[in-house]
Write an enzyme that holds these catalytic residues in place. Sequence first.
Site, PDB file in Angstrom:
ATOM      1  N   HIS A  42       8.682  37.969 -33.396  1.00 43.20           N
ATOM      2  CA  HIS A  42       8.824  39.188 -32.583  1.00 43.20           C
ATOM      3  C   HIS A  42       7.593  39.265 -31.674  1.00 43.20           C
ATOM      4  O   HIS A  42       6.645  40.000 -31.947  1.00 43.20           O
ATOM      5  CB  HIS A  42       8.927  40.421 -33.475  1.00 43.20           C
ATOM      6  CG  HIS A  42      10.084  40.397 -34.423  1.00 43.20           C
ATOM      7  ND1 HIS A  42      10.068  39.631 -35.572  1.00 43.20           N
ATOM      8  CD2 HIS A  42      11.285  41.024 -34.397  1.00 43.20           C
ATOM      9  CE1 HIS A  42      11.228  39.797 -36.213  1.00 43.20           C
ATOM     10  NE2 HIS A  42      11.969  40.632 -35.515  1.00 43.20           N
ATOM     11  N   SER A  99      -0.416  39.102 -29.970  1.00 41.58           N
ATOM     12  CA  SER A  99      -0.589  37.924 -30.807  1.00 41.58           C
ATOM     13  C   SER A  99      -0.255  36.611 -30.103  1.00 41.58           C
ATOM     14  O   SER A  99      -0.918  35.595 -30.373  1.00 41.58           O
ATOM     15  CB  SER A  99       0.199  38.064 -32.116  1.00 41.58           C
ATOM     16  OG  SER A  99       1.441  38.677 -31.912  1.00 41.58           O
ATOM     17  N   ASP A 139      17.312  36.348 -31.735  1.00 41.54           N
ATOM     18  CA  ASP A 139      16.784  36.935 -32.959  1.00 41.54           C
ATOM     19  C   ASP A 139      15.708  36.021 -33.543  1.00 41.54           C
ATOM     20  O   ASP A 139      15.938  34.826 -33.761  1.00 41.54           O
ATOM     21  CB  ASP A 139      17.924  37.129 -33.961  1.00 41.54           C
ATOM     22  CG  ASP A 139      17.432  37.645 -35.293  1.00 41.54           C
ATOM     23  OD1 ASP A 139      17.088  38.833 -35.382  1.00 41.54           O
ATOM     24  OD2 ASP A 139      17.378  36.837 -36.247  1.00 41.54           O
ATOM     25  N   ASP A 160       6.380  39.986 -37.310  1.00 43.81           N
ATOM     26  CA  ASP A 160       5.824  41.284 -36.932  1.00 43.81           C
ATOM     27  C   ASP A 160       6.909  42.148 -36.281  1.00 43.81           C
ATOM     28  O   ASP A 160       6.815  42.504 -35.111  1.00 43.81           O
ATOM     29  CB  ASP A 160       4.648  41.049 -35.972  1.00 43.81           C
ATOM     30  CG  ASP A 160       4.009  42.335 -35.492  1.00 43.81           C
ATOM     31  OD1 ASP A 160       4.177  43.372 -36.146  1.00 43.81           O
ATOM     32  OD2 ASP A 160       3.349  42.297 -34.444  1.00 43.81           O
TER      33      ASP A 160
END
Length: 257
Positions: A42, A99, A139, A160
């Site tokens: 994510h 990130s 996804d 995350d």
Amino acid sequence: MLSYQHIYHAGNAADLHKHALLAWALDYLTAKDKPLSYLETHAGRGLYDLSSAEARKTAEADAGLGRAERGAWLDEDHPLMRALASVRRQHGDHAYPGSPLIAQHFLRRGDSAHLAEMHPAEHAALAQVAGRAKLYSQDGFQMARTITPPTPRRGLMLVDPSYEVKTDYTEIPGFFQDIARKWNVGTLALWYPILTDDRQRGMVARLSQAFPEALKSEVHFPPAKPGHGMVGSGMFVVNPPWGLAEEAARIEALFRG
């Protein structure tokens, strides 16, 4: 699921906890002359402007990165602060790396990065800063199931999610077990919110039962605004790099102080 945008929360207390540990782990892993893979389920947009209207609307960074900078929690040689300084040299004094850009700072030419992001606008923004990383508009859990074990096999995966999909709490333990069976040498890191209704507790208990040797790091902080449900941040790390437990304990003590 596609409504969440992290710009409203970038640099907050949870980001500080999560990103300090992520940066430390990546710094340790890339110190060895062996290639690695970085996976993120994510990813978000990767780069945030803390002076933007969205970020200032909540001002959550003031209680996260701002608090750490005012209190000199992390010296300039800490891996997170090195990544932050690098990003700000490129993108300005109000930039904050998500990130993907923290990982980008540490990854080397022989390493690989796989980043999944379903939100169309976030994915488009990520594409502008992702460099050599391979992007997936799908996804993230499915991406991870498809490409694990990655090449190189050595590496780290960050999970995350926004937890807007409530089934994440029930499905993540099984997902982690599936990935660990396929990729038993990988470091698997999960961020989760600590909520006033404790809905995360069952998930963490199941993960702890499945992975008794894993690292669990939790910090607590005041809600971002009255009535806000998140009052802490957790990181659950399977196969943590050597020394990460000690760094986590140090970060936790800073939050308590």
